[in-house]
Write an enzyme that holds these catalytic residues in place. Structure first.
Site, PDB file in Angstrom:
ATOM      1  CB  SER A   1      -0.916   0.009   1.234  1.00 61.04           C
ATOM      2  OG  SER A   1      -1.746  -1.123   1.269  1.00 61.04           O
TER       3      SER A   1
ATOM      4  CB  SER B   1      -1.722  -2.071  -3.582  1.00 62.08           C
ATOM      5  OG  SER B   1      -0.880  -1.063  -3.074  1.00 62.08           O
TER       6      SER B   1
ATOM      7  CG  ASP C   1      -2.024   1.870  -4.229  1.00 62.46           C
ATOM      8  OD1 ASP C   1      -1.650   1.228  -3.240  1.00 62.46           O
ATOM      9  OD2 ASP C   1      -1.657   1.611  -5.383  1.00 62.46           O
TER      10      ASP C   1
END
Length: 367
Positions: free
Chosen positions: A239, A277, A279
């Site tokens: 992340s 992830s 983000d």
């Protein structure tokens, strides 16, 4: 502490602020508490410990003097507390905390406790903004080693000067593009205004790493294969939290537009917002100063605010993209090789080799 520009890597065209950091935006302060202890086999609950907390103070007493703000989600496998109220109200009314995935709750609660220590017995409610990335490869994630006193220490450490980068604070145990990652920062000046970015980088795959447009990840020799922990996720599972600050007088919809452009900075380094992830970008603007609705002495019924003309906002877009890109690279250039549990080693980016590859490609492009 090493940074990309120390090795001749200059990303983008816009000038940086004096510190090339988020703290170039006046009034913004950053503090860290770094927790590193233990070695040897993984002992759940006892270590090894490679974690911490970072606190960004956007301005003094944001609960009384909120800032216009907005979040943006590139991929949502992550957490940023308080973002629903920010999206609803358009205002940031708290400090911002960054930590590991399983310490979000304690950091959130500690920020509320700190606010209570400032506000005393007056009634208030608080929805602090706290973001996370997962340091469970290098850190005893389920040991819950971040405590309230570590948040207080980060607040006490916060300053408007140079920002420590790499394996510090919330970035202590993070990995970016297969190398040691963590906290990174950068800034740009666009006309009369400054944009500063701070990232907690724990994302990306090594072979996708780009530095100033050069496919460095594919050109560098692979690092030594680490000892993998059972069930360790593949590269690209991680992340990044991107905090964007500006002194421009932006309204919330414009903050959302800057936060969205941070995704382009992630992409320019090879990030793709992979399925595993989280983000998330978050932008706040200091260019207006209004009294909050829930302050002890609420502001006027009608507040006068300023708004930058949209025809002038492109410079801030470019500043956000460039500063995000460089902040990620700075996080990696500041990273040092770290040993985690069970002999697992995450190596630092080979800075000189990476810088040499970038220089050679520039020379070739220049003919």
């Amino acid at each position: 502490m090493s940074r990309a520009r120390d090795h001749g890597i200059v990303i983008g065209d816009l000038p940086t602020g004096p510190l090339n950091a988020i703290t170039d935006v006046a009034g913004v302060r950053v503090g860290h508490t770094t927790l590193v202890s233990g070695s040897g086999p993984r002992d759940p609950g006892n270590g090894p410990v490679r974690t911490g907390v970072t606190v960004v103070i956007p301005r003094d007493e944001p609960w009384n003097r909120p800032l216009f703000a907005a979040p943006h989600r590139l991929n949502g496998n992550g957490e940023l507390t308080g973002q629903h109220w920010v999206a609803e109200s358009g205002q940031l009314t708290s400090y911002i905390g960054l930590t590991n995935t399983h310490s979000v709750g304690v950091v959130r609660d500690a920020l509320i406790a700190h606010e209570k220590s400032v506000r005393g017995d007056e009634f208030f409610f608080s929805l602090p903004v706290v973001g996370e990335t997962c340091d469970g490869i290098l850190n005893d994630l389920n040991g819950f080693h971040v405590r309230p006193q570590h948040v207080e220490a980060a607040i006490a450490d916060a300053s408007g000067g140079p920002v420590q980068e790499g394996a510090v604070g919330g970035g202590t145990g993070m990995i970016a593009h297969g190398y040691k990652g963590g906290i990174g920062t950068s800034s740009r000046v666009a006309g009369d205004h400054t944009v500063g970015v701070l990232v907690q980088a724990n994302h990306g795959a090594r072979e996708r790493l780009m530095i100033d447009g050069v496919p460095v990840g594919r050109l560098l020799p692979p690092p030594p294969t680490p000892t993998l922990m059972p069930g360790q996720p593949p590269e690209g599972t991680g992340s990044i939290i991107v905090l964007v600050a500006t002194d421009a007088p932006l309204i919330p919809t414009q903050c959302a537009r800057l936060a969205q452009r941070a995704a382009l900075g992630i992409a320019r380094t090879g990030g793709a917002g992979e399925n595993g992830s989280g983000d998330i970008a978050f932008c706040f603007a200091t260019g207006n100063d209004v009294v909050g609705d829930f302050a002890a002495a609420p502001g006027p019924d009608v507040a006068e605010i300023k708004m930058l003309a949209n025809r002038l906002i492109d410079g801030l877009f470019y500043a956000t993209v460039e500063a995000t890109e460089e902040a990620i690279i700075n996080a990696m250039f500041a990273g040092e090789t770290m040993e985690g549990p069970d002999g697992l080693v995450v190596t630092a980016l080979p800075r000189e080799q990476a810088a040499d590859l970038v220089k050679r490609h520039r020379d070739l492009a220049a003919g």
